[in-house]
Design a protein around this motif. Sequence first.
Motif, PDB file in Angstrom:
ATOM      1  N   GLY A 206      -7.247   2.476   7.984  1.00 28.60           N
ATOM      2  CA  GLY A 206      -7.316   1.625   9.030  1.00 28.60           C
ATOM      3  C   GLY A 206      -5.730   0.789   9.286  1.00 28.60           C
ATOM      4  O   GLY A 206      -5.626  -0.044  10.226  1.00 28.60           O
ATOM      5  N   LYS A 207      -4.671   1.406   8.889  1.00 26.65           N
ATOM      6  CA  LYS A 207      -3.508   0.932   8.864  1.00 26.65           C
ATOM      7  C   LYS A 207      -2.577   1.449   9.965  1.00 26.65           C
ATOM      8  O   LYS A 207      -1.534   1.068  10.123  1.00 26.65           O
ATOM      9  N   ALA A 208      -3.243   2.597  10.599  1.00 20.90           N
ATOM     10  CA  ALA A 208      -2.407   3.214  11.768  1.00 20.90           C
ATOM     11  C   ALA A 208      -1.944   2.335  12.964  1.00 20.90           C
ATOM     12  O   ALA A 208      -0.721   2.398  13.185  1.00 20.90           O
ATOM     13  N   GLU A 209      -2.745   1.405  13.247  1.00 21.73           N
ATOM     14  CA  GLU A 209      -2.096   0.652  14.475  1.00 21.73           C
ATOM     15  C   GLU A 209      -1.043  -0.437  14.207  1.00 21.73           C
ATOM     16  O   GLU A 209      -0.268  -0.450  14.600  1.00 21.73           O
ATOM     17  N   GLU A 210      -1.048  -0.995  12.977  1.00 24.16           N
ATOM     18  CA  GLU A 210      -0.211  -2.089  12.694  1.00 24.16           C
ATOM     19  C   GLU A 210       1.271  -1.232  12.187  1.00 24.16           C
ATOM     20  O   GLU A 210       2.120  -1.818  12.297  1.00 24.16           O
ATOM     21  N   VAL A 211       0.842  -0.216  11.450  1.00 22.39           N
ATOM     22  CA  VAL A 211       2.042   0.711  11.260  1.00 22.39           C
ATOM     23  C   VAL A 211       2.893   1.233  12.556  1.00 22.39           C
ATOM     24  O   VAL A 211       4.315   1.107  12.837  1.00 22.39           O
TER      25      VAL A 211
ATOM     26  N   PHE B 220       0.812  -1.097   0.059  1.00 16.83           N
ATOM     27  CA  PHE B 220       0.041   0.147   0.024  1.00 16.83           C
ATOM     28  C   PHE B 220       0.936   1.212  -0.081  1.00 16.83           C
ATOM     29  O   PHE B 220       2.089   1.085  -0.107  1.00 16.83           O
ATOM     30  N   ALA B 221       0.216   2.215  -0.110  1.00 20.01           N
ATOM     31  CA  ALA B 221       1.076   3.578   0.043  1.00 20.01           C
ATOM     32  C   ALA B 221       0.708   4.525   0.948  1.00 20.01           C
ATOM     33  O   ALA B 221      -0.535   4.702   1.492  1.00 20.01           O
ATOM     34  N   ILE B 222       1.681   5.222   1.382  1.00 17.26           N
ATOM     35  CA  ILE B 222       1.471   6.403   2.485  1.00 17.26           C
ATOM     36  C   ILE B 222       1.118   7.724   1.737  1.00 17.26           C
ATOM     37  O   ILE B 222       1.949   7.978   0.962  1.00 17.26           O
ATOM     38  N   GLY B 223       0.182   8.269   2.175  1.00 16.01           N
ATOM     39  CA  GLY B 223      -0.238   9.753   1.654  1.00 16.01           C
ATOM     40  C   GLY B 223       0.553  10.562   2.293  1.00 16.01           C
ATOM     41  O   GLY B 223       0.570  10.935   3.398  1.00 16.01           O
ATOM     42  N   ALA B 224       1.296  11.576   1.234  1.00 15.23           N
ATOM     43  CA  ALA B 224       2.034  12.571   1.739  1.00 15.23           C
ATOM     44  C   ALA B 224       1.369  13.844   1.364  1.00 15.23           C
ATOM     45  O   ALA B 224       1.373  14.258   0.048  1.00 15.23           O
TER      46      ALA B 224
ATOM     47  N   PRO C 280       0.141   7.887  13.525  1.00 14.74           N
ATOM     48  CA  PRO C 280       1.488   8.197  13.313  1.00 14.74           C
ATOM     49  C   PRO C 280       1.430   9.419  12.340  1.00 14.74           C
ATOM     50  O   PRO C 280       0.819   9.264  11.071  1.00 14.74           O
ATOM     51  N   VAL C 281       2.084  10.563  12.728  1.00 14.33           N
ATOM     52  CA  VAL C 281       2.341  11.726  11.666  1.00 14.33           C
ATOM     53  C   VAL C 281       3.792  11.852  11.544  1.00 14.33           C
ATOM     54  O   VAL C 281       4.635  12.030  12.656  1.00 14.33           O
ATOM     55  N   VAL C 282       4.216  12.310  10.354  1.00 13.56           N
ATOM     56  CA  VAL C 282       5.438  12.833   9.990  1.00 13.56           C
ATOM     57  C   VAL C 282       5.356  14.164   9.391  1.00 13.56           C
ATOM     58  O   VAL C 282       4.588  14.498   8.927  1.00 13.56           O
ATOM     59  N   CYS C 283       6.364  14.799   9.904  1.00 15.63           N
ATOM     60  CA  CYS C 283       6.593  16.069   9.407  1.00 15.63           C
ATOM     61  C   CYS C 283       7.857  16.154   8.471  1.00 15.63           C
ATOM     62  O   CYS C 283       8.927  16.042   8.808  1.00 15.63           O
ATOM     63  N   HIS C 284       7.464  16.333   7.025  1.00 20.98           N
ATOM     64  CA  HIS C 284       8.659  15.968   6.303  1.00 20.98           C
ATOM     65  C   HIS C 284       8.763  17.492   5.180  1.00 20.98           C
ATOM     66  O   HIS C 284       7.948  17.999   4.715  1.00 20.98           O
ATOM     67  N   LEU C 285      10.228  17.552   5.067  1.00 25.05           N
ATOM     68  CA  LEU C 285      10.452  18.616   4.155  1.00 25.05           C
ATOM     69  C   LEU C 285      10.267  18.013   2.756  1.00 25.05           C
ATOM     70  O   LEU C 285      10.848  16.924   2.259  1.00 25.05           O
TER      71      LEU C 285
ATOM     72  N   GLU D 265      -9.771  10.311  11.214  1.00 27.02           N
ATOM     73  CA  GLU D 265     -10.863   9.741  10.965  1.00 27.02           C
ATOM     74  C   GLU D 265     -10.936   8.684  10.025  1.00 27.02           C
ATOM     75  O   GLU D 265     -11.545   7.477  10.445  1.00 27.02           O
ATOM     76  N   GLU D 266      -9.729   8.588   9.319  1.00 24.72           N
ATOM     77  CA  GLU D 266      -9.605   7.116   8.506  1.00 24.72           C
ATOM     78  C   GLU D 266      -8.643   6.055   9.199  1.00 24.72           C
ATOM     79  O   GLU D 266      -8.338   5.227   8.634  1.00 24.72           O
ATOM     80  N   LYS D 267      -8.202   6.416  10.244  1.00 26.04           N
ATOM     81  CA  LYS D 267      -7.247   5.745  11.411  1.00 26.04           C
ATOM     82  C   LYS D 267      -6.004   5.319  10.295  1.00 26.04           C
ATOM     83  O   LYS D 267      -5.462   4.057  10.051  1.00 26.04           O
ATOM     84  N   ALA D 268      -5.390   6.246   9.688  1.00 22.80           N
ATOM     85  CA  ALA D 268      -4.306   6.248   8.718  1.00 22.80           C
ATOM     86  C   ALA D 268      -3.082   6.835   9.176  1.00 22.80           C
ATOM     87  O   ALA D 268      -2.906   7.878   9.812  1.00 22.80           O
ATOM     88  N   PRO D 269      -1.839   6.299   8.815  1.00 21.15           N
ATOM     89  CA  PRO D 269      -0.641   6.935   8.967  1.00 21.15           C
ATOM     90  C   PRO D 269      -0.536   8.138   8.023  1.00 21.15           C
ATOM     91  O   PRO D 269      -0.974   8.022   6.913  1.00 21.15           O
ATOM     92  N   VAL D 270       0.020   9.014   8.458  1.00 23.22           N
ATOM     93  CA  VAL D 270       0.156  10.245   7.369  1.00 23.22           C
ATOM     94  C   VAL D 270       1.514  11.043   7.368  1.00 23.22           C
ATOM     95  O   VAL D 270       2.050  11.033   8.327  1.00 23.22           O
ATOM     96  N   ILE D 271       1.813  11.559   6.173  1.00 24.56           N
ATOM     97  CA  ILE D 271       3.036  12.321   6.169  1.00 24.56           C
ATOM     98  C   ILE D 271       2.532  13.732   5.657  1.00 24.56           C
ATOM     99  O   ILE D 271       1.795  13.811   4.851  1.00 24.56           O
ATOM    100  N   VAL D 272       2.859  14.748   6.736  1.00 26.20           N
ATOM    101  CA  VAL D 272       2.297  16.276   6.552  1.00 26.20           C
ATOM    102  C   VAL D 272       3.719  16.752   5.880  1.00 26.20           C
ATOM    103  O   VAL D 272       4.669  16.826   6.493  1.00 26.20           O
TER     104      VAL D 272
END
Length: 309
Positions: free
Chosen positions: A283-288, A18-22, A76-81, A40-47
């Motif tokens: 739905g992947k947040a917990e397993e990530v 799968f892919a992480i949304g950035a 899990p949230v990432v702050c990415h340049l 709301e989607e229980k998803a890992p995310v990159i800002v």
Amino acid sequence: MPLVDSKAMLIYAMENKFAIGAFNANNMEIAQAIVEAAEEEKAPVIVQISQGAIEYAGENCLFSIVKSLADKASVPVVCHLDHGVDFNTVIKALKAGFTSLMFDGSSLPFEENVRITKKLAEIAHAAGVPLEGEIGKVPDAAKGPLSPEEVQKYLTTPEEAKEFCEKTGVDSLAVSVGSAHRMKVQSARLDIERIAKIKEKVKVPLVLHGASGVLDESVVEAIKAGISKINFATELNKAFTNALRQKLTSDPDLVDVRKYGAVARENVKRIVREKINLLNSAGKAEEVLSFISKNDYFKRYIDKSAIVE
């Protein structure tokens, strides 16, 4: 929870197809929309904060917004340049606290791109932060119509991708496979065969830039072929601006920025939720999180001597 880095997150996505949304944020409302949608989607995310956004609002201001949102988030949230195009900007973002970095040397000669990317990877790794590099070049649609021949000359080859990764030590690699930055209409089809061939040569997660202009079915095919991080910026800016325009047109006397800002935020959130589901990261947040906790790839300290001016 505290901000996390992108390395384990992207490796898990790569291994599980799968892919992480950035998602790029240029202001508080867009950053809020991204994190709220992920929750709301229980998803890992990159800002993502681009070099242009830093020039607009400052790295410390934007980082503080993302950090404050992550601290209260359950995902899990990432702050990415995103697209740091010079050495100093990458170092500024590292000092500000960004948990993931990108150096875009794609406009440079190959050896110069390798030299700078390698140095920045060494510095970032000493500080416990992963670095994304780019080889090939994702063209800019805002500069005018792109012919198929023009797109073709920018495409990444599997051989240069392999050489670049081996020489630089990057943790993820942005590749040019048919997308373009700042496309306002979804019309691009990706070179799926090229993605698969690059993936055969490269062991790190692959990144797709310019996804706002790519057809949904092509995005899905790209993930199956080996893309693990997918960037969206223009589509969010369009959603924000269109909502503002509609609200102010329907209520021309409105002057309370909170009221039209909230409308724009909700429209961005809608788009982010759609993209998270498209990438199959809902739905992947917990397993990530579980994978991250078991795979701490970097020492959790900052070696200040590694961060140069």
